[in-house]
Scaffold this active site. Structure first.
Site, PDB file in Angstrom:
ATOM      1  N   GLN A 119      21.921  15.378  34.453  1.00 53.14           N
ATOM      2  CA  GLN A 119      23.101  16.246  34.549  1.00 53.14           C
ATOM      3  C   GLN A 119      22.790  17.490  35.394  1.00 53.14           C
ATOM      4  O   GLN A 119      23.536  17.852  36.300  1.00 53.14           O
ATOM      5  CB  GLN A 119      23.551  16.645  33.149  1.00 53.14           C
ATOM      6  CG  GLN A 119      24.585  17.745  33.194  1.00 53.14           C
ATOM      7  CD  GLN A 119      25.451  17.761  31.968  1.00 53.14           C
ATOM      8  OE1 GLN A 119      26.050  16.767  31.595  1.00 53.14           O
ATOM      9  NE2 GLN A 119      25.511  18.907  31.345  1.00 53.14           N
ATOM     10  N   SER A 153      25.497   2.425  27.611  1.00 50.22           N
ATOM     11  CA  SER A 153      25.024   3.234  26.480  1.00 50.22           C
ATOM     12  C   SER A 153      26.059   4.268  26.088  1.00 50.22           C
ATOM     13  O   SER A 153      27.115   4.383  26.720  1.00 50.22           O
ATOM     14  CB  SER A 153      23.715   3.944  26.857  1.00 50.22           C
ATOM     15  OG  SER A 153      23.972   4.923  27.843  1.00 50.22           O
ATOM     16  N   ARG A 192       2.520  26.937  23.345  1.00 44.22           N
ATOM     17  CA  ARG A 192       2.425  25.646  24.037  1.00 44.22           C
ATOM     18  C   ARG A 192       0.987  25.382  24.484  1.00 44.22           C
ATOM     19  O   ARG A 192       0.482  24.267  24.341  1.00 44.22           O
ATOM     20  CB  ARG A 192       3.377  25.640  25.237  1.00 44.22           C
ATOM     21  CG  ARG A 192       3.944  24.273  25.500  1.00 44.22           C
ATOM     22  CD  ARG A 192       5.157  24.293  26.391  1.00 44.22           C
ATOM     23  NE  ARG A 192       5.930  23.066  26.176  1.00 44.22           N
ATOM     24  CZ  ARG A 192       6.939  22.689  26.941  1.00 44.22           C
ATOM     25  NH1 ARG A 192       7.344  23.424  27.935  1.00 44.22           N
ATOM     26  NH2 ARG A 192       7.567  21.563  26.692  1.00 44.22           N
ATOM     27  N   CYS A 248      17.192  16.074  33.119  1.00 46.99           N
ATOM     28  CA  CYS A 248      17.283  16.038  34.583  1.00 46.99           C
ATOM     29  C   CYS A 248      18.621  15.596  35.162  1.00 46.99           C
ATOM     30  O   CYS A 248      19.159  16.267  36.048  1.00 46.99           O
ATOM     31  CB  CYS A 248      16.200  15.120  35.126  1.00 46.99           C
ATOM     32  SG  CYS A 248      14.559  15.766  34.794  1.00 46.99           S
TER      33      CYS A 248
HETATM   34  N1  NAD Z   1      11.007  16.337  32.298  1.00 47.86           N
HETATM   35  C1  NAD Z   1      10.948  15.389  33.223  1.00 47.86           C
HETATM   36  O1  NAD Z   1      10.911  14.209  32.923  1.00 47.86           O
HETATM   37  C2  NAD Z   1      10.922  15.742  34.680  1.00 47.86           C
HETATM   38  C3  NAD Z   1      10.622  14.739  35.612  1.00 47.86           C
HETATM   39  C4  NAD Z   1      10.591  15.071  36.961  1.00 47.86           C
HETATM   40  C5  NAD Z   1      10.834  16.367  37.369  1.00 47.86           C
HETATM   41  N2  NAD Z   1      11.120  17.328  36.452  1.00 47.86           N
HETATM   42  C6  NAD Z   1      11.287  18.713  36.926  1.00 47.86           C
HETATM   43  O2  NAD Z   1      10.047  19.388  36.705  1.00 47.86           O
HETATM   44  C7  NAD Z   1      10.271  20.765  36.362  1.00 47.86           C
HETATM   45  C8  NAD Z   1       9.618  21.072  35.018  1.00 47.86           C
HETATM   46  O3  NAD Z   1      10.250  20.290  34.023  1.00 47.86           O
HETATM   47  P1  NAD Z   1       9.635  20.161  32.564  1.00 47.86           P
HETATM   48  O4  NAD Z   1      10.452  19.137  31.868  1.00 47.86           O
HETATM   49  O5  NAD Z   1       8.162  19.984  32.648  1.00 47.86           O
HETATM   50  O6  NAD Z   1       9.962  21.632  31.983  1.00 47.86           O
HETATM   51  P2  NAD Z   1       9.416  22.280  30.650  1.00 47.86           P
HETATM   52  O7  NAD Z   1      10.447  23.252  30.205  1.00 47.86           O
HETATM   53  O8  NAD Z   1       8.927  21.241  29.707  1.00 47.86           O
HETATM   54  O9  NAD Z   1       8.114  23.109  31.118  1.00 47.86           O
HETATM   55  C9  NAD Z   1       8.159  24.210  31.961  1.00 47.86           C
HETATM   56  C10 NAD Z   1       7.078  25.196  31.521  1.00 47.86           C
HETATM   57  O10 NAD Z   1       6.992  26.252  32.482  1.00 47.86           O
HETATM   58  C11 NAD Z   1       6.646  27.452  31.800  1.00 47.86           C
HETATM   59  N3  NAD Z   1       6.972  28.606  32.647  1.00 47.86           N
HETATM   60  C12 NAD Z   1       8.196  29.029  33.052  1.00 47.86           C
HETATM   61  N4  NAD Z   1       8.064  30.097  33.852  1.00 47.86           N
HETATM   62  C13 NAD Z   1       6.736  30.376  33.962  1.00 47.86           C
HETATM   63  C14 NAD Z   1       5.990  31.345  34.673  1.00 47.86           C
HETATM   64  N5  NAD Z   1       6.594  32.248  35.457  1.00 47.86           N
HETATM   65  N6  NAD Z   1       4.646  31.329  34.553  1.00 47.86           N
HETATM   66  C15 NAD Z   1       4.036  30.403  33.780  1.00 47.86           C
HETATM   67  N7  NAD Z   1       4.690  29.447  33.084  1.00 47.86           N
HETATM   68  C16 NAD Z   1       6.032  29.424  33.183  1.00 47.86           C
HETATM   69  C17 NAD Z   1       7.464  27.378  30.521  1.00 47.86           C
HETATM   70  O11 NAD Z   1       6.933  28.225  29.535  1.00 47.86           O
HETATM   71  C18 NAD Z   1       7.365  25.881  30.178  1.00 47.86           C
HETATM   72  O12 NAD Z   1       6.319  25.618  29.267  1.00 47.86           O
HETATM   73  C19 NAD Z   1      11.794  20.935  36.390  1.00 47.86           C
HETATM   74  O13 NAD Z   1      12.167  21.401  37.646  1.00 47.86           O
HETATM   75  C20 NAD Z   1      12.316  19.530  36.180  1.00 47.86           C
HETATM   76  O14 NAD Z   1      13.592  19.358  36.744  1.00 47.86           O
HETATM   77  C21 NAD Z   1      11.143  17.047  35.118  1.00 47.86           C
HETATM   78  O1  UPG Z   2      20.174   1.656  32.050  1.00 46.11           O
HETATM   79  C1  UPG Z   2      20.045   2.781  31.555  1.00 46.11           C
HETATM   80  C2  UPG Z   2      18.942   3.610  31.823  1.00 46.11           C
HETATM   81  C3  UPG Z   2      18.879   4.866  31.225  1.00 46.11           C
HETATM   82  N1  UPG Z   2      19.860   5.276  30.389  1.00 46.11           N
HETATM   83  C4  UPG Z   2      19.792   6.630  29.801  1.00 46.11           C
HETATM   84  O2  UPG Z   2      19.636   7.568  30.844  1.00 46.11           O
HETATM   85  C5  UPG Z   2      18.896   8.704  30.409  1.00 46.11           C
HETATM   86  C6  UPG Z   2      17.751   8.995  31.336  1.00 46.11           C
HETATM   87  O3  UPG Z   2      16.791   7.964  31.239  1.00 46.11           O
HETATM   88  P1  UPG Z   2      15.530   7.865  32.209  1.00 46.11           P
HETATM   89  O4  UPG Z   2      15.970   8.028  33.597  1.00 46.11           O
HETATM   90  O5  UPG Z   2      14.805   6.641  31.867  1.00 46.11           O
HETATM   91  O6  UPG Z   2      14.652   9.117  31.714  1.00 46.11           O
HETATM   92  P2  UPG Z   2      14.329  10.552  32.361  1.00 46.11           P
HETATM   93  O7  UPG Z   2      13.057  10.996  31.749  1.00 46.11           O
HETATM   94  O8  UPG Z   2      15.525  11.439  32.240  1.00 46.11           O
HETATM   95  O9  UPG Z   2      14.017  10.261  33.903  1.00 46.11           O
HETATM   96  C7  UPG Z   2      14.922  10.552  34.960  1.00 46.11           C
HETATM   97  O10 UPG Z   2      14.849  11.911  35.314  1.00 46.11           O
HETATM   98  C8  UPG Z   2      13.516  12.334  35.711  1.00 46.11           C
HETATM   99  C9  UPG Z   2      13.583  13.823  35.930  1.00 46.11           C
HETATM  100  O11 UPG Z   2      14.040  14.190  37.181  1.00 46.11           O
HETATM  101  C10 UPG Z   2      13.108  11.556  36.945  1.00 46.11           C
HETATM  102  O12 UPG Z   2      11.811  11.983  37.362  1.00 46.11           O
HETATM  103  C11 UPG Z   2      13.119  10.060  36.638  1.00 46.11           C
HETATM  104  O13 UPG Z   2      12.788   9.332  37.814  1.00 46.11           O
HETATM  105  C12 UPG Z   2      14.515   9.671  36.150  1.00 46.11           C
HETATM  106  O14 UPG Z   2      14.527   8.301  35.755  1.00 46.11           O
HETATM  107  C13 UPG Z   2      18.468   8.375  28.975  1.00 46.11           C
HETATM  108  O15 UPG Z   2      19.344   8.991  28.074  1.00 46.11           O
HETATM  109  C14 UPG Z   2      18.584   6.865  28.907  1.00 46.11           C
HETATM  110  O16 UPG Z   2      18.802   6.403  27.604  1.00 46.11           O
HETATM  111  C15 UPG Z   2      20.954   4.461  30.119  1.00 46.11           C
HETATM  112  O17 UPG Z   2      21.851   4.835  29.364  1.00 46.11           O
HETATM  113  N2  UPG Z   2      21.000   3.225  30.706  1.00 46.11           N
END
Ligand code: NAD
Ligand code: UPG
Length: 469
Positions: free
Chosen positions: A285, A276, A50, A283
């Site tokens: 679920q 949908s 990565r 996130c």
């Molecule tokens: N994906 C999103 O849209 C989103 C949005 C908001 C919040 N979050 C939250 O943010 C957090 C990260 O989500 P993500 O989607 O970026 O995850 P991700 O799986 O894409 O990335 C996490 C990274 O952390 C690394 N990692 C794990 N343990 C480690 C360690 N001990 N030392 C160094 N590296 C390590 C992994 O190798 C991985 O590359 C989660 O708690 C998630 O719920 C995600």
């Molecule tokens: O009206 C809607 C809006 C979204 N979706 C679906 O819901 C899922 C999630 O969509 P979205 O929330 O836009 O994307 P995420 O990246 O999962 O973002 C959510 O999850 C993140 C991780 O925690 C948060 O940071 C964000 O605020 C929150 O929106 C997807 O499958 C979308 O297609 C629908 O079916 N109908």
């Protein structure tokens, strides 16, 4: 209560370390680096591949796809943004450390299938405790159960050294596909902490581009719980409109019209009312199940049952979509070819975690369908590994039954039906006449995103069905 002082003199941040180079760590740090050219930001990860991908000379081949990200990485990488596997050194050199590692649902032991697995977060805390020789502000960026900061604090406060740590909760609200836009223009930035001065150090970094009135300061527990609550509310809206979509299908009401009508009520608002095939993503679920688990652990069973229904209904919606395909295709899809448009959990991302496409495919494969897929950003290897992860059938069976195409017209050729699983814009501009001509007749479209124009599709000759209309 928020106390005034963590460290008597205000700490000046010149170096930031972010542990976790994922969907959050990468884009968030890229934006912090861009907006704070005087701070050196290093994103570290245990995953060498990565990190190598983040360092790829071709910014169009970064490990994650987000509109606008490549440009920011191009501007900042090698100047004040770095990606590295030198975790210990980077931690010790930095004044502020973000923990942005994955917090998936537990797949073992107590809380299996519900609770958040905090082992990666705990490993980070132990690592920081082990290598830090100067005072640090530790920022929880990962989504964590309420009161996790307590556990991190306990690990950090028991190192036996004089090093002091202040723990802040700074949950991330970006959505994938719009991550850069969300980071540059956030609705709010939330910082929860015990000490006012530590909170202000982080607030100052955001203040480089976020107006002060959008930077909220709270206690740690409110901040941790707000993140789970925001996701629960957003997902709840989707399950609510999806529940209404099923009723629409029985009553000839149109869910798009209902959503518009209720969304114009300013108390309800128009966003997150798009019916949908079901929500996906890493996130919603996970965070709701975590909330349900926490509520149950406090014996709040009514609270737990209330929120659990949001995910149960989402499972129903995905199953209902797949069932409808089978029922419509004369109660059998055995030996039939179904063309999938889209595999990502939403448009403008290459992320497939918990994508509805995976579950609909699995269901149809159980019914012995063969599936041909096209997604503009998801590679074949990823689709196969998503299916293999479910462990429903052998790897070779998945490979035999699912074929991935890099051209949508090839993917849809000779299919009995098209299923739209992701709302990629490009699907709307395809030559649907050409697709129709090359499909088996009657040619069916199952539009899981209400993306196409129903009247136009029917005019071409398709048997068209969508969600809630
Ligand atoms: N994906 C999103 O849209 C989103 C949005 C908001 C919040 N979050 C939250 O943010 C957090 C990260 O989500 P993500 O989607 O970026 O995850 P991700 O799986 O894409 O990335 C996490 C990274 O952390 C690394 N990692 C794990 N343990 C480690 C360690 N001990 N030392 C160094 N590296 C390590 C992994 O190798 C991985 O590359 C989660 O708690 C998630 O719920 C995600
Ligand atoms: O009206 C809607 C809006 C979204 N979706 C679906 O819901 C899922 C999630 O969509 P979205 O929330 O836009 O994307 P995420 O990246 O999962 O973002 C959510 O999850 C993140 C991780 O925690 C948060 O940071 C964000 O605020 C929150 O929106 C997807 O499958 C979308 O297609 C629908 O079916 N109908």
């Amino acid at each position: 209560m928020v106390l005034e002082k963590f460290i008597v003199t205000q700490m000046k941040v010149t170096k930031i370390c972010c542990i976790g180079a994922g969907y959050v760590g990468g884009p968030t740090m890229a934006v912090i680096a861009k907006k704070n050219p005087n701070i050196t930001v290093t994103v570290v990860d245990v995953n060498q591949d990565r990190i190598d991908a983040w360092n790829n000379a071709d910014v169009n081949n970064l490990p994650i796809y987000e509109p606008g990200l490549a440009q920011i990485v191009k501007e900042t990488r090698g100047k004040n943004l770095f990606f590295s596997t030198e975790i210990d050194k980077t931690i010790d050199e930095s004044e502020m450390i973000f923990i942005s590692v994955n917090t998936p649902t537990k797949t073992y032991g107590k809380g299996k299938g519900m609770a958040a697995d905090l082992k990666y977060v705990e490993l980070c805390a132990r690592n920081i405790a082990k290598v830090a020789t100067t005072n640090k502000i530790v920022v929880e960026k990962s989504t964590l159960p309420v009161r996790t900061a307590q556990a991190i604090k306990s690990i950090l406060d028991n190192t036996g050294s004089d090093v002091k740590f202040s723990i802040l909760s700074n949950p991330e609200f970006l959505a994938e596909g719009t991550a850069i836009q969300d980071l540059i223009n956030p609705d709010r930035v939330l910082i929860g902490g015990e000490f006012e001065d530590a909170i202000e150090v982080l607030a100052n970094i955001y203040a480089s581009w976020v107006p002060q009135d959008k930077i909220l300061r709270t206690n740690v527990w409110s901040s941790e719980l707000s993140k789970l609550t925001a996701n629960a509310f957003l997902a709840q809206r989707i399950s609510s409109i999806n529940a209404i979509s099923e009723l629409c299908e029985k009553t000839e009401a149109n869910v798009n019209e209902v959503a518009k009508a209720i969304g114009m009520d300013s108390r309800i608002g128009p966003k997150f009312l798009k019916a949908s095939v079901g929500f996906g993503g890493s996130c919603f679920q996970k965070d709701i199940l975590n909330l349900v688990y926490i509520a149950r652990s406090y014996n709040l069973h009514e609270v737990a049952d209330y929120w659990e229904q949001v995910t149960l209904f989402n499972d129903h919606q995905k199953r209902r979509f797949a069932d409808h395909i089978v029922n419509t295709l004369y109660n059998t899809v055995s030996g039939k070819k179904i063309g999938f448009l889209g595999w990502a959990f939403k448009k403008d991302t290459n992320d497939t975690r918990e994508s509805a496409a995976i579950y609909v495919a699995d269901y149809l494969l159980n019914e012995q369908a063969s599936i041909s897929v096209y997604d503009p950003k998801v590679p074949a290897k990823k689709m196969q590994s998503d299916l293999n992860y479910l462990n429903t059938r052998s790897v070779s069976e998945n490979e035999q039954q699912v074929t991935v195409f890099s051209n949508p017209y090839e993917a849809l050729k000779d299919t009995h039906a098209v299923a739209i699983l992701t709302e990629w814009d490009e699907f709307k501009s395809y030559d649907w006449n050409k697709i129709y001509v090359n499909m088996k007749k009657p040619a069916f479209i199952f539009d899981g995103r209400n993306l196409l124009d129903k009247t136009e599709m029917i005019k071409i000759g398709f048997e068209y069905s969508s969600i809630g209309q």
